[in-house]
Design a protein around this motif. Structure first.
Motif, PDB file in Angstrom:
ATOM      1  N   UNK A 136      41.861  25.773  51.151  1.00 44.88           N
ATOM      2  CA  UNK A 136      41.532  27.136  50.710  1.00 44.88           C
ATOM      3  C   UNK A 136      40.052  27.179  50.357  1.00 44.88           C
ATOM      4  N   UNK A 137      39.387  28.218  50.831  1.00 51.50           N
ATOM      5  CA  UNK A 137      37.963  28.367  50.550  1.00 51.50           C
ATOM      6  C   UNK A 137      37.685  29.743  49.961  1.00 51.50           C
ATOM      7  N   UNK A 138      36.577  29.838  49.273  1.00 52.82           N
ATOM      8  CA  UNK A 138      36.153  31.126  48.716  1.00 52.82           C
ATOM      9  C   UNK A 138      35.329  31.881  49.751  1.00 52.82           C
ATOM     10  N   UNK A 139      35.976  32.378  50.789  1.00 56.39           N
ATOM     11  CA  UNK A 139      35.296  33.098  51.871  1.00 56.39           C
ATOM     12  C   UNK A 139      35.125  34.571  51.477  1.00 56.39           C
ATOM     13  N   UNK A 140      33.930  34.944  51.077  1.00 58.72           N
ATOM     14  CA  UNK A 140      33.683  36.303  50.597  1.00 58.72           C
ATOM     15  C   UNK A 140      33.658  37.325  51.726  1.00 58.72           C
ATOM     16  N   UNK A 141      33.694  36.851  52.971  1.00 55.53           N
ATOM     17  CA  UNK A 141      33.722  37.779  54.110  1.00 55.53           C
ATOM     18  C   UNK A 141      35.130  38.311  54.364  1.00 55.53           C
ATOM     19  N   UNK A 142      36.111  37.640  53.778  1.00 52.81           N
ATOM     20  CA  UNK A 142      37.492  38.100  53.917  1.00 52.81           C
ATOM     21  C   UNK A 142      37.735  39.357  53.091  1.00 52.81           C
ATOM     22  N   UNK A 143      38.784  40.061  53.438  1.00 48.09           N
ATOM     23  CA  UNK A 143      39.148  41.268  52.701  1.00 48.09           C
ATOM     24  C   UNK A 143      39.682  40.900  51.314  1.00 48.09           C
ATOM     25  N   UNK A 203      38.951  34.879  40.264  1.00 42.79           N
ATOM     26  CA  UNK A 203      37.803  35.771  40.067  1.00 42.79           C
ATOM     27  C   UNK A 203      37.633  36.738  41.230  1.00 42.79           C
ATOM     28  N   UNK A 204      37.735  36.216  42.473  1.00 48.17           N
ATOM     29  CA  UNK A 204      37.563  37.050  43.661  1.00 48.17           C
ATOM     30  C   UNK A 204      38.584  36.647  44.721  1.00 48.17           C
ATOM     31  N   UNK A 205      39.854  36.979  44.504  1.00 44.26           N
ATOM     32  CA  UNK A 205      40.889  36.572  45.461  1.00 44.26           C
ATOM     33  C   UNK A 205      40.774  37.315  46.793  1.00 44.26           C
ATOM     34  N   UNK A 206      41.073  36.593  47.868  1.00 49.34           N
ATOM     35  CA  UNK A 206      41.029  37.149  49.222  1.00 49.34           C
ATOM     36  C   UNK A 206      42.413  37.063  49.861  1.00 49.34           C
ATOM     37  N   UNK A 207      42.521  37.624  51.083  1.00 55.64           N
ATOM     38  CA  UNK A 207      43.823  37.686  51.743  1.00 55.64           C
ATOM     39  C   UNK A 207      44.416  36.297  51.982  1.00 55.64           C
TER      40      UNK A 207
END
Length: 242
Positions: free
Chosen positions: A168-175, A211-215
């Motif tokens: 799992x990565x913190x990919x900020x480009x994801x929705x 903090x910034x969860x993604x799909x």
């Protein structure tokens, strides 16, 4: 056991005032208030005051307070032990020696108004089944309640909480996904690890991204829920003498 009128046993250390309650209004002194001598239900100070009253009573009676968990009390004598766990006005206690259990019940009844509830079978979401040779603890009801809460009651099931090699990565480009829902799901899972160590690793991994969860994070967490639906009846066995 459950303590009746718990907070009415509490002596307040600070001054607390309340407006005149219905039925006790002095028509000649409408601009006056009452000063409390003891706690009332609804006061923020009440649980703390109750704990101080109870802990002082137990320590005075020869029971030791836990150093790490201060709501756990212990008494040892001649190789026997009794454990007492406090949760506000609910108390669970146990000992291999029936004499200890009877003595503790009598001690509490001598000081407080108590309701003896019998053998524990449900406490704070934990389901407890006691047999002559073992004890089984699980949280099946809690799991079904959580699945219903997050609309996953009828989800498809899966055999493992996480796929092998998952990263799992913190990919900020994801929705982005709803922050409140994600944190609510994490909180629910963290409560379940009490009896489900098999979901600990996957849950803690998902918790890193609150903090910034993604799909992708939500998808990984939903897999844990799908696994729980399949394995809701799993729990912890505590065999006797091992």
């Amino acid at each position: 056991m459950d303590v009746k009128t718990t907070f009415l046993d509490d002596i307040l250390k600070e001054e607390v005032y309340v407006s005149q309650p219905e039925g006790f209004v002095n028509a000649d002194k409408l601009d006056h208030v009452y000063i409390l001598d003891k706690a009332l239900y609804g006061l923020k100070q009440a649980p703390r005051a109750w704990y101080e009253v109870l802990s002082k009573f137990l320590v005075k009676s020869g029971v030791s307070k836990g150093k790490i968990d201060t709501t756990l009390f212990i008494k040892k004598e001649k190789g026997d032990i009794i454990l007492i766990q406090i949760y506000v006005d609910d108390i669970i206690f146990g000992s291999a020696n029936p004499k200890y259990r009877k003595n503790f019940s009598a001690l509490m009844v001598s000081r407080f108004q108590m309701s003896l509830m019998g053998e524990m079978n449900f406490f704070l979401g934990l389901q407890v089944r006691q047999f002559s040779t073992r004890i089984f603890i699980n949280q099946a009801k809690e799991i079904y309640d959580i699945l219903r809460k997050f609309k996953m009651k009828n989800c498809t099931t899966i055999a493992t909480p996480m796929a092998p090699g998952t990263k799992i990565r913190a990919d900020l480009n994801e929705k982005a996904v709803d922050l409140r829902t994600y944190r609510g799901m994490i909180g629910s899972l963290m409560y379940l690890v009490t009896s489900r160590p098999d979901i600990m690793f996957a849950t803690c991994l998902c918790a890193r991204y609150q903090a910034k969860p993604r799909e992708s994070h939500l998808s990984t967490m939903k897999r844990i829920f799908r696994y729980l639906r399949r394995t809701a009846d799993l729990g912890l066995w505590y065999p006797k003498d091992t």
